[in-house]
Enzyme design. Structure first.
Site, PDB file in Angstrom:
ATOM      1  N   TYR A 157       0.732  -1.371  -0.115  1.00  0.00           N
ATOM      2  CA  TYR A 157       0.065  -0.007   0.010  1.00  0.00           C
ATOM      3  C   TYR A 157       0.784   1.340   0.094  1.00  0.00           C
ATOM      4  O   TYR A 157       1.750   1.458   0.747  1.00  0.00           O
ATOM      5  CB  TYR A 157      -0.808   0.097   1.281  1.00  0.00           C
ATOM      6  CG  TYR A 157      -1.773   1.272   1.320  1.00  0.00           C
ATOM      7  CD1 TYR A 157      -1.600   2.402   2.188  1.00  0.00           C
ATOM      8  CD2 TYR A 157      -2.978   1.455   0.400  1.00  0.00           C
ATOM      9  CE1 TYR A 157      -2.457   3.217   2.439  1.00  0.00           C
ATOM     10  CE2 TYR A 157      -3.693   2.459   0.436  1.00  0.00           C
ATOM     11  CZ  TYR A 157      -3.143   3.490   1.515  1.00  0.00           C
ATOM     12  OH  TYR A 157      -4.371   4.581   1.617  1.00  0.00           O
ATOM     13  N   ASP A 177       9.300   3.126  -0.861  1.00  0.00           N
ATOM     14  CA  ASP A 177       8.483   3.701  -0.049  1.00  0.00           C
ATOM     15  C   ASP A 177       8.616   3.574   1.344  1.00  0.00           C
ATOM     16  O   ASP A 177       8.117   2.294   2.043  1.00  0.00           O
ATOM     17  CB  ASP A 177       7.002   3.010  -0.405  1.00  0.00           C
ATOM     18  CG  ASP A 177       5.804   3.750   0.408  1.00  0.00           C
ATOM     19  OD1 ASP A 177       4.629   3.578   0.086  1.00  0.00           O
ATOM     20  OD2 ASP A 177       6.359   4.539   1.414  1.00  0.00           O
ATOM     21  N   LYS A 187       4.887  10.213   8.151  1.00  0.00           N
ATOM     22  CA  LYS A 187       4.659   9.737   9.576  1.00  0.00           C
ATOM     23  C   LYS A 187       5.485  10.434  10.699  1.00  0.00           C
ATOM     24  O   LYS A 187       5.471  11.403  10.757  1.00  0.00           O
ATOM     25  CB  LYS A 187       4.698   8.148   9.656  1.00  0.00           C
ATOM     26  CG  LYS A 187       3.404   7.605   9.030  1.00  0.00           C
ATOM     27  CD  LYS A 187       3.508   6.106   8.809  1.00  0.00           C
ATOM     28  CE  LYS A 187       2.529   5.562   7.842  1.00  0.00           C
ATOM     29  NZ  LYS A 187       0.998   5.293   8.388  1.00  0.00           N
TER      30      LYS A 187
END
Ligand code: KE4
Length: 444
Positions: free
Chosen positions: A150, A245, A273
């Site tokens: 994802y 990623d 994050k």
């Protein structure tokens, strides 16, 4: 009077009913809806350190930590002070500030493959922009992603994605044009042969390969030996951009990200994050030769009203400095958190033996994950194997048993877990005691 399970979450139920009237599914991000474990999503009221309290007054040891950002735990004084002081000086100017340069310089210092950084407001923006940049840099259109990985919700990436898409069992998403999805080639994680075949057929038209160096949106799957380096070799040989990623693994797997654990030198890296200290942030970064194509230095356009905003920059700087700076040679907060994660993971491995409940437990740095396996000895190395070999019903029973014992895990078997520097040895011991009881209760 002992509260029954339904009483335990009475206020969450009320708030969820109200939320559903005005917000689709009652949540602002699908994984929060608890579709993976059923029941009512828990609404939280406050957090401090390793602990959170829900709106019914139940307290938990938190291993979600806002899905990774809170490396120092909830409301860390250094982060709160940085945000408070900056807010008093202004929250946003829509103009450059020294903070953005300072955080970019720190990211570059921590992650050797990175030479330049562009800040955005989410991991989705980071990956979407990195792929546009790869296409601009190569003049090619096709991209390769891995099934179950994802990378946020940009159209081209909502193709056989993980996280909430996997949790909800959605094949893909309606609304993504077939023409867009057609340019996204997908292959099973850890299947280097399949990637090699893709390059044999499409090699010179592939702009980028984007990969999670640890597949932590299908649960917690480590790269097989040689997998990541194999991707590096293939992409280099075909002039394709390799994008790591690290929105989740960045500064969580290791100070230099997961790429530093496996010694990979990607062309571009996506971050998010942790670098925002719990505020909205993302970044795409990498080799200067490629980053120089980003406007206004180059022609590839990407912009954002609040990109690099002072609050997120101040929070990110406070978090990274606190996490990685050693004081008087003592272990850094990152090292403390990684040690706790190791103790937790080793404890779960022992409990799997003791209770006879088959688990596949993984941990790297301050991240961990475990699969409830249908059969002992089964291995999960891809999303296909996760779907076939995982006992999601047993996970669900375990999840709720842990909630009732004051331990909050990600509400899905297709998510990872996180430890902060605020988790102490008592938290880990309490967690493992709860886990022993919950594993026995979940055996069914
Ligand atoms: P955001 O747009 O949610 O900031 O980042 C997207 C993203 C990109 N890349 C990776 C590797 C990610 O893990 C994510 C987001 N992670 C999920 C949790 N698995 C966020 C939680 C959610 O969607 O609510």
């Amino acid at each position: 009077m002992t509260l029954t399970t339904t009483d335990r979450y009475a206020r969450s139920k009320e708030l969820f009913a109200a939320a559903q009237a005005v917000i689709p599914g009652g949540v602002n991000s699908p994984v929060r809806a608890f579709r993976g474990v059923g029941g009512t999503p828990i609404f939280f009221a406050s957090g401090s350190g390793a602990h959170v309290e829900d709106v019914d007054g139940n307290r938990y040891i938190d291993y979600v930590l806002s899905w990774g950002p809170l490396l120092l735990g909830h409301a860390h004084p250094a982060v709160i002070q940085a945000i408070t002081e900056q807010a008093a000086r202004g929250t946003s100017f829509g103009a450059p500030t020294a903070l953005e340069t300072e955080l970019a310089e720190l990211v570059i210092k921590l992650v050797p493959s990175i030479e330049q950084v562009r800040f955005v407001n989410s991991g989705t923006e980071a990956t979407m922009s990195a792929l546009r940049l790869a296409r601009a840099h190569t003049g090619r259109e096709k991209i390769v992603k891995f099934i179950g990985c994802y990378h946020g919700h940009a159209d081209m990436l909502l193709v056989q994605a993980g996280s909430g898409v996997a949790t909800l069992g959605l094949p893909d998403s309606p609304g993504v044009p077939a023409s867009t999805a057609a340019a996204t080639l997908t292959v099973e994680y850890n299947d280097l042969e399949a990637v090699t075949e893709l390059f044999r057929v499409h090699g010179d038209s592939i702009a980028a390969v984007i990969v999670e160096p640890i597949a932590a949106n299908m649960g917690f799957v480590l790269p097989e030996p040689g997998f990541l380096q194999g991707l590096r070799d293939l992409t280099r040989n075909h002039g394709t951009v390799l994008i790591m990623d690290e929105v989740m693994t960045g500064f969580r797997a290791a100070p230099g990200g997961a790429q530093s654990v496996w010694g990979i030198d990607p062309d571009l890296t996506c971050l998010g994050k942790v670098i925002g200290g719990g505020l909205p942030v993302g970044a795409y970064a990498g080799k200067k030769e490629i980053m120089q194509k980003v406007a206004p230095a180059g022609p590839m356009y990407q912009a954002g009203t609040l990109s690099g905003n002072p609050l997120a920059m101040a929070a990110g700087l406070a978090m990274l400095h606190t996490a990685f700076d050693s004081i008087d040679g003592a272990p850094t907060p990152f090292q403390r958190a990684a040690g706790r994660a190791q103790t937790l993971a080793d404890g779960m491995r022992s409990l799997s033996e003791e209770t006879g409940v088959p688990l596949q437990v993984g941990n790297v740095g301050t991240m961990f994950g475990f699969y409830f396996l249908k059969d002992a000895g089964a291995k999960v190395r891809s999303y296909a194997e996760a779907k076939q070999r995982v006992d999601a019903d047993r996970f669900t029973r375990f999840f709720w048993a842990m909630c009732e014992r004051g331990v909050y895990l990600a509400p899905s078997q297709f998510e990872a877990g996180f430890v902060s520097s605020a988790h102490d040895t008592v938290d880990i011991a309490v967690t493992l005691t709860a886990a022993r009881e919950s594993l026995l209760a979940a055996r069914g």
